[in-house]
Design a protein around this motif. Sequence first.
Motif, PDB file in Angstrom:
ATOM      1  N   GLU A  76      87.705 -29.468  10.057  1.00  0.00           N
ATOM      2  CA  GLU A  76      87.566 -28.179   9.394  1.00  0.00           C
ATOM      3  C   GLU A  76      88.427 -28.132   8.136  1.00  0.00           C
ATOM      4  N   ARG A  77      88.030 -27.277   7.216  1.00  0.00           N
ATOM      5  CA  ARG A  77      88.700 -27.103   5.922  1.00  0.00           C
ATOM      6  C   ARG A  77      88.637 -28.376   5.082  1.00  0.00           C
ATOM      7  N   SER A  81      78.729 -28.593   6.462  1.00  0.00           N
ATOM      8  CA  SER A  81      78.297 -27.201   6.414  1.00  0.00           C
ATOM      9  C   SER A  81      78.972 -26.517   5.240  1.00  0.00           C
ATOM     10  N   GLN A  82      78.448 -25.389   4.835  1.00  0.00           N
ATOM     11  CA  GLN A  82      78.952 -24.700   3.650  1.00  0.00           C
ATOM     12  C   GLN A  82      80.353 -24.132   3.846  1.00  0.00           C
ATOM     13  N   ASP A  83      80.785 -23.968   5.091  1.00  0.00           N
ATOM     14  CA  ASP A  83      82.110 -23.401   5.334  1.00  0.00           C
ATOM     15  C   ASP A  83      83.211 -24.464   5.361  1.00  0.00           C
ATOM     16  N   GLY A  84      82.907 -25.699   4.942  1.00  0.00           N
ATOM     17  CA  GLY A  84      83.913 -26.744   4.888  1.00  0.00           C
ATOM     18  C   GLY A  84      84.118 -27.486   6.185  1.00  0.00           C
ATOM     19  N   THR A  85      83.171 -27.393   7.099  1.00  0.00           N
ATOM     20  CA  THR A  85      83.244 -28.124   8.367  1.00  0.00           C
ATOM     21  C   THR A  85      82.433 -29.405   8.258  1.00  0.00           C
ATOM     22  N   SER A 116      92.750 -25.382  -1.511  1.00  0.00           N
ATOM     23  CA  SER A 116      91.770 -25.932  -0.586  1.00  0.00           C
ATOM     24  C   SER A 116      92.432 -26.930   0.362  1.00  0.00           C
TER      25      SER A 116
END
Length: 438
Positions: A42-43, A67-71, A19
Amino acid sequence: MDVLRIRGGVPLSGVVSASGSKNAALPMMASCLLAEGPTILERVPNLVDVQTLGQLLTDLGCAVRTSQDGTLSIEVVEESSSEAEYELVRKMRASVCVLGPLLAKRGFARVSLPGGCQIGHRPIDLHLQGLSALGADIEIRNGSVVASAQKLRGARVTMSGPFGSSVTGTCNVMSAATLAHGKTSIEGAAQEPEVVALAEFLNAMGAKIEGAGTETIEIEGVEGLRGTEFTIIPDRIEAATLLIAGAITRGSLAVDDLCVSHLEAVLEVLSDIGVAVEATSSSSVRVDATGNSFRPLRVSAVPYPGVPTDVQAQLMAFLSTIRGQSSIRDQVFPDRFIHCAELNRMGASIQQFGNRAVIRGVDRLQGTHVMASDLRASAALVLAGLVAQGETVVRRIYHLDRGYEVLESKLRCVGADIERMDAADCMKPVQTEMRHSA
């Protein structure tokens, strides 16, 4: 309260991804206090420490959206509060990283003295000395650092301490110096990749920083910084932990989405032990420990680019399973050996002598109930449980959740028999094979 139950003895195989870096994300999040306008990161790993700092930034007037995408989006919307309260700061040492940005941008900061892992004495003297050199008036009052300055000014600052350079201190002073009047020179600066990433992030916001990754960082102060977009670097400590998981279980495991150049010291140690290590690209490494004969080793944990202190406990778990006498010396946090007693409860043979532990390898570890004392110790106990005979129950895994994103899910995807469960369901004794003498 959750625990991890592990049934050991399964060699890990397959591919797993690292991660984003916790230790890079946190100082970047704190530095968003310096900027005008929104910043997009991000990430960003979904960790308790990230959530804690997000709450602290909210209290300090930021709008924080995930957000769920790691942003992660962070924007300062009001600047009336410059106080970081004890209830949040006590949970995480990295909270002190808001001190420099608050001081530089708002001219005042009150930050409770930090908490975090129990890994020995970790004063913030270098932070305070550095900010004082920049012109801040600082005092310790009722358990808090109280700092003020009408305008910081560039200065020569030293970040070298008795156990090496301070990483968070370097980040704190570097962030503050971006808005100081004139030029700042940080000598004896920490050279870790997370420091380099923060410098690159600040430069993307409009700062003028040179020399990050060397012993001397030069910062030319600017009038203001603006929001930007930035991607967090891979977590080298998580990647190292996953690679050691493959090795300790005598498996064949590939770890993707890492940065090979950040892991050279760890990869060299694994190779010296006898693990087959192959960097298949700049972002992927495979370890193969199937059928290999392993050698004991002497290891020293030192500042980057050496073996990280944050990998010391995980390497100790691995060396506990290798016949012969090994040793680990921690030259960064000399008291970081609380995990030795818990590993010994699993059948390891470890003796501590000051900042050095001597490990005599055993044929097998035995599963039992163990208790994590800090973030990396919890990872070491999980690794030991992966190879131990029978069941291991790791308690107080809230430490683990501070720095590892769904570690049990990642391990389960490559073959580990591991599950998260409520502690009440693990009250019965762990079942292991016992040998009784007549």
